[in-house]
Design a protein around this motif. Structure first.
Motif, PDB file in Angstrom:
ATOM      1  N   UNK A  93     -16.476  -9.542   0.977  1.00  0.00           N
ATOM      2  CA  UNK A  93     -15.254 -10.178   0.497  1.00  0.00           C
ATOM      3  C   UNK A  93     -14.858  -9.646  -0.869  1.00  0.00           C
ATOM      4  N   UNK A  94     -15.862  -9.398  -1.720  1.00  0.00           N
ATOM      5  CA  UNK A  94     -15.577  -8.843  -3.038  1.00  0.00           C
ATOM      6  C   UNK A  94     -14.978  -7.448  -2.928  1.00  0.00           C
ATOM      7  N   UNK A  95     -15.563  -6.618  -2.046  1.00  0.00           N
ATOM      8  CA  UNK A  95     -15.045  -5.270  -1.859  1.00  0.00           C
ATOM      9  C   UNK A  95     -13.636  -5.308  -1.294  1.00  0.00           C
ATOM     10  N   UNK A  96     -13.414  -6.247  -0.361  1.00  0.00           N
ATOM     11  CA  UNK A  96     -12.086  -6.361   0.248  1.00  0.00           C
ATOM     12  C   UNK A  96     -11.058  -6.785  -0.784  1.00  0.00           C
ATOM     13  N   UNK A  97     -11.451  -7.684  -1.672  1.00  0.00           N
ATOM     14  CA  UNK A  97     -10.535  -8.134  -2.710  1.00  0.00           C
ATOM     15  C   UNK A  97     -10.132  -6.976  -3.621  1.00  0.00           C
ATOM     16  N   UNK A  98     -11.095  -6.085  -3.896  1.00  0.00           N
ATOM     17  CA  UNK A  98     -10.798  -4.934  -4.739  1.00  0.00           C
ATOM     18  C   UNK A  98      -9.835  -3.972  -4.047  1.00  0.00           C
ATOM     19  N   UNK A  99     -10.078  -3.708  -2.760  1.00  0.00           N
ATOM     20  CA  UNK A  99      -9.271  -2.733  -2.033  1.00  0.00           C
ATOM     21  C   UNK A  99      -7.940  -3.314  -1.558  1.00  0.00           C
ATOM     22  N   UNK A 100      -7.839  -4.647  -1.539  1.00  0.00           N
ATOM     23  CA  UNK A 100      -6.673  -5.312  -0.966  1.00  0.00           C
ATOM     24  C   UNK A 100      -5.397  -5.067  -1.758  1.00  0.00           C
ATOM     25  N   UNK A 101      -5.547  -4.332  -2.862  1.00  0.00           N
ATOM     26  CA  UNK A 101      -4.371  -4.036  -3.669  1.00  0.00           C
ATOM     27  C   UNK A 101      -3.355  -3.209  -2.887  1.00  0.00           C
ATOM     28  N   UNK A 102      -3.790  -2.488  -1.864  1.00  0.00           N
ATOM     29  CA  UNK A 102      -2.867  -1.740  -1.006  1.00  0.00           C
ATOM     30  C   UNK A 102      -2.634  -2.561   0.261  1.00  0.00           C
ATOM     31  N   UNK A 103      -1.502  -3.271   0.360  1.00  0.00           N
ATOM     32  CA  UNK A 103      -1.230  -4.128   1.515  1.00  0.00           C
ATOM     33  C   UNK A 103      -0.754  -3.317   2.718  1.00  0.00           C
ATOM     34  N   UNK A 104      -0.363  -4.018   3.771  1.00  0.00           N
ATOM     35  CA  UNK A 104       0.274  -3.363   4.916  1.00  0.00           C
ATOM     36  C   UNK A 104       1.495  -2.596   4.395  1.00  0.00           C
ATOM     37  N   UNK A 105       1.669  -1.371   4.878  1.00  0.00           N
ATOM     38  CA  UNK A 105       2.643  -0.451   4.284  1.00  0.00           C
ATOM     39  C   UNK A 105       3.828  -0.159   5.194  1.00  0.00           C
ATOM     40  N   UNK A 106       4.987  -0.058   4.574  1.00  0.00           N
ATOM     41  CA  UNK A 106       6.166   0.506   5.227  1.00  0.00           C
ATOM     42  C   UNK A 106       6.599   1.708   4.408  1.00  0.00           C
ATOM     43  N   UNK A 107       6.583   2.893   5.018  1.00  0.00           N
ATOM     44  CA  UNK A 107       6.975   4.132   4.339  1.00  0.00           C
ATOM     45  C   UNK A 107       8.299   4.614   4.940  1.00  0.00           C
ATOM     46  N   UNK A 108       9.276   4.887   4.080  1.00  0.00           N
ATOM     47  CA  UNK A 108      10.601   5.347   4.507  1.00  0.00           C
ATOM     48  C   UNK A 108      10.811   6.783   4.042  1.00  0.00           C
ATOM     49  N   UNK A 109      11.283   7.640   4.956  1.00  0.00           N
ATOM     50  CA  UNK A 109      11.558   9.041   4.622  1.00  0.00           C
ATOM     51  C   UNK A 109      12.941   9.400   5.162  1.00  0.00           C
ATOM     52  N   UNK A 110      13.875   9.690   4.263  1.00  0.00           N
ATOM     53  CA  UNK A 110      15.222  10.114   4.671  1.00  0.00           C
ATOM     54  C   UNK A 110      15.237  11.631   4.882  1.00  0.00           C
ATOM     55  N   UNK A 111      16.174  12.111   5.688  1.00  0.00           N
ATOM     56  CA  UNK A 111      16.294  13.537   6.014  1.00  0.00           C
ATOM     57  C   UNK A 111      14.956  14.093   6.505  1.00  0.00           C
ATOM     58  N   UNK A 112      14.360  13.365   7.439  1.00  0.00           N
ATOM     59  CA  UNK A 112      12.985  13.666   7.859  1.00  0.00           C
ATOM     60  C   UNK A 112      12.836  15.024   8.535  1.00  0.00           C
ATOM     61  N   UNK A 113      13.899  15.561   9.121  1.00  0.00           N
ATOM     62  CA  UNK A 113      13.792  16.861   9.790  1.00  0.00           C
ATOM     63  C   UNK A 113      13.434  17.976   8.808  1.00  0.00           C
ATOM     64  N   UNK A 114      13.718  17.759   7.512  1.00  0.00           N
ATOM     65  CA  UNK A 114      13.384  18.772   6.513  1.00  0.00           C
ATOM     66  C   UNK A 114      11.884  18.810   6.221  1.00  0.00           C
ATOM     67  N   UNK A 115      11.195  17.711   6.498  1.00  0.00           N
ATOM     68  CA  UNK A 115       9.776  17.610   6.172  1.00  0.00           C
ATOM     69  C   UNK A 115       8.894  17.589   7.412  1.00  0.00           C
ATOM     70  N   UNK A 116       9.507  17.340   8.570  1.00  0.00           N
ATOM     71  CA  UNK A 116       8.800  17.350   9.856  1.00  0.00           C
ATOM     72  C   UNK A 116       9.532  18.281  10.820  1.00  0.00           C
ATOM     73  N   UNK A 117       9.538  19.570  10.545  1.00  0.00           N
ATOM     74  CA  UNK A 117      10.256  20.500  11.428  1.00  0.00           C
ATOM     75  C   UNK A 117       9.512  20.676  12.746  1.00  0.00           C
ATOM     76  N   UNK A 118      10.196  21.192  13.767  1.00  0.00           N
ATOM     77  CA  UNK A 118       9.519  21.421  15.056  1.00  0.00           C
ATOM     78  C   UNK A 118       8.428  22.472  14.921  1.00  0.00           C
ATOM     79  N   UNK A 119       7.381  22.308  15.728  1.00  0.00           N
ATOM     80  CA  UNK A 119       6.299  23.292  15.728  1.00  0.00           C
ATOM     81  C   UNK A 119       6.844  24.654  16.170  1.00  0.00           C
ATOM     82  N   UNK A 120       6.299  25.776  15.643  1.00  0.00           N
ATOM     83  CA  UNK A 120       5.104  25.878  14.790  1.00  0.00           C
ATOM     84  C   UNK A 120       5.397  25.811  13.292  1.00  0.00           C
ATOM     85  N   UNK A 121       6.625  25.469  12.912  1.00  0.00           N
ATOM     86  CA  UNK A 121       6.945  25.370  11.486  1.00  0.00           C
ATOM     87  C   UNK A 121       6.197  24.189  10.866  1.00  0.00           C
ATOM     88  N   UNK A 122       5.847  24.335   9.599  1.00  0.00           N
ATOM     89  CA  UNK A 122       5.200  23.241   8.880  1.00  0.00           C
ATOM     90  C   UNK A 122       5.707  23.196   7.441  1.00  0.00           C
TER      91      UNK A 122
END
Length: 454
Positions: free
Chosen positions: A300-329
């Motif tokens: 519980x102590x370890x969890x309390x320390x790590x719990x600073x990072x909650x469930x995450x929502x990450x938003x990325x606009x213009x995603x095709x520029x950063x996730x191009x079709x394979x084999x591009x990276x």
């Protein structure tokens, strides 16, 4: 009486939760005969993990919809919102306006039973440290500077951001010296890298100078520091941190710098959530069994320390520029693909927006359980979405797009959980939208000579 729709929520969970822990996105279009009208509220589940893809050609409203989704999470009750942290990679510099109320659409908001609201306390805008004062001088609302540690980059990432092949002589020089530094310390500066390269006796002065010049250039990006911004500062409960990296969009090599920031932070966030999730699971196990020798209090102590990072929502606009079709990276590809494939269990949600679904990594489409698509006209884009949406469509996507009302904000939504495609109207934003296109004439201008068909 209209029933509510909660995207990403099963019938069983809907019966249990109703619309709790669900963000309001808009209303469902219902057609009766020749009449189409707005009926049911459409929500999005935030209780479980999701991958959301927002598509639409330029000007169709995809960035607006991403803003609606982000503010809808911020607008949730405290007991829900405070279990969520949000990171918004703002690649175009549009979303700082989330701090301000949307008074320009006050009348439309009233029709929807909403009112303008800004999030001054729950939205924190970060700018690269080297440009923070520049933003302040220009009166652009930014709250805090952010930096990343150069020690977090692998030799391959350095060469990729410099557009160098790792096996070239300059790449080999960089790899050797970065690896030597990593053996000595977990943290170091760009000046430390330059100093070590200068002392390198295995490479010619020409090669060393070429490598040094690139690291000297990296110092001007205003991004790197041994005192990197800690994750627990960037990810706070009930808060959306906007990482404004738009300054690099027009800089030389700017594309790679934006990818670098997205890739590095996404990777670190996923790794941290994986640790938290393991401790959560271990804590649950120890509540129901005594097979483990470690005391529950220690976990519980370890969890309390790590719990600073909650469930995450990450938003990325213009995603095709950063996730191009394979084999591009890009420098963001591996981290984002890992979240697409493995983010569900540790609780990392991903929202991607693109104007070119036909030119994005295949996993961005196949791993999405909610797809929101505004109007598309290019065959390559419609065919890409048809690969997954077509299985749930009662008619062709071309026809379904044509049947949508010709209004900005109209869209088709595929919900994998219910295996249904809904035509909907995205609701107006309660916060100010910064993505509107400039116009030559004033907003209140009207011609004195009305056209005949007016």
């Amino acid at each position: 009486m209209a029933y509510e729709i909660v995207l990403g929520r099963s019938k069983e969970d809907f019966a249990k939760l109703g619309t709790d822990a669900a963000a309001l996105l808009g209303k469902h279009y219902v057609t009766m005969g020749k009449t189409t009208s707005l009926a049911n509220n459409v929500f999005m589940d935030v209780n479980e993990s999701h991958v959301v893809l927002i598509a639409g050609k330029r000007g169709s409203g995809k960035s607006y919809t991403m803003g609606v989704m982000a503010e809808a999470v911020l607008n949730l009750p405290d007991d829900v919102r405070n279990n969520i942290g949000m990171i918004f990679f703002d690649t175009m510099g549009l979303y700082w306006t989330t701090k301000f109320p949307n008074y320009k659409q006050a009348r439309l908001l009233e029709e929807w039973g909403l009112q303008p609201e800004g999030y001054t306390k729950n939205v924190v805008v970060y700018a690269p440290a080297g440009y923070f004062e520049y933003y302040k001088e220009k009166n652009i609302p930014v709250d805090k500077p952010f930096t990343v540690n150069p020690a977090d980059l692998s030799p391959g990432e350095w060469t990729m951001v410099f557009n160098i092949v790792l096996t070239d002589e300059i790449g080999v020089c960089i790899e050797k010296n970065i690896n030597d530094l990593r053996k000595k310390s977990d943290s170091y500066s760009i000046d430390d890298i330059i100093t070590l390269i200068k002392k390198d006796k295995t490479n010619s002065d020409r090669v060393k100078n070429a490598a040094i010049n690139r690291f000297e250039g990296a110092k001007t990006w205003g991004l790197f520091s041994e005192e990197a911004t800690p994750l627990e500062e960037l990810v706070k409960r009930g808060v959306m941190s906007i990482i404004d990296i738009s300054i690099y969009a027009s800089a030389a090599g700017g594309f790679d710098i934006r990818s670098l920031v997205i890739g590095l932070l996404s990777r670190r966030l996923l790794e941290q959530r994986m640790v938290v999730r393991k401790l959560e699971e271990l804590s649950d196990v120890q509540k129901s069994t005594t097979y483990f020798s470690r005391s529950q209090s220690k976990v519980s102590d370890e969890l309390a320390e790590e719990k600073q990072v909650p469930i995450l929502w990450i938003f990325v606009d213009e995603a095709h520029e950063f996730l191009p079709p394979m084999p591009q990276t890009t420098l963001a590809t591996n981290s984002l693909v890992q979240i697409l494939r493995e983010g569900r269990q540790p609780g990392v949600n991903l929202v991607l927006a693109t104007q070119q679904p036909g030119k994005i990594h295949i996993d961005a489409i196949t791993q999405s359980d909610i797809i929101i698509s505004h109007r598309l006209t290019a065959d390559i884009d419609i065919n890409a979405l048809n690969e997954i949406m077509g299985a749930y469509a009662s008619e062709s996507l071309f026809k379904m797009f044509n049947n949508l009302p010709k209004l900005k904000g109209s869209a088709l939504i595929m919900d994998d959980k219910s295996e249904t495609i809904y035509p909907i109207q995205i609701r107006p934003r309660i916060t100010w939208h910064g993505g509107g296109a400039p116009e030559v004439l004033p907003k209140d201008y009207e011609t004195k000579e009305k056209p005949e068909e007016y």
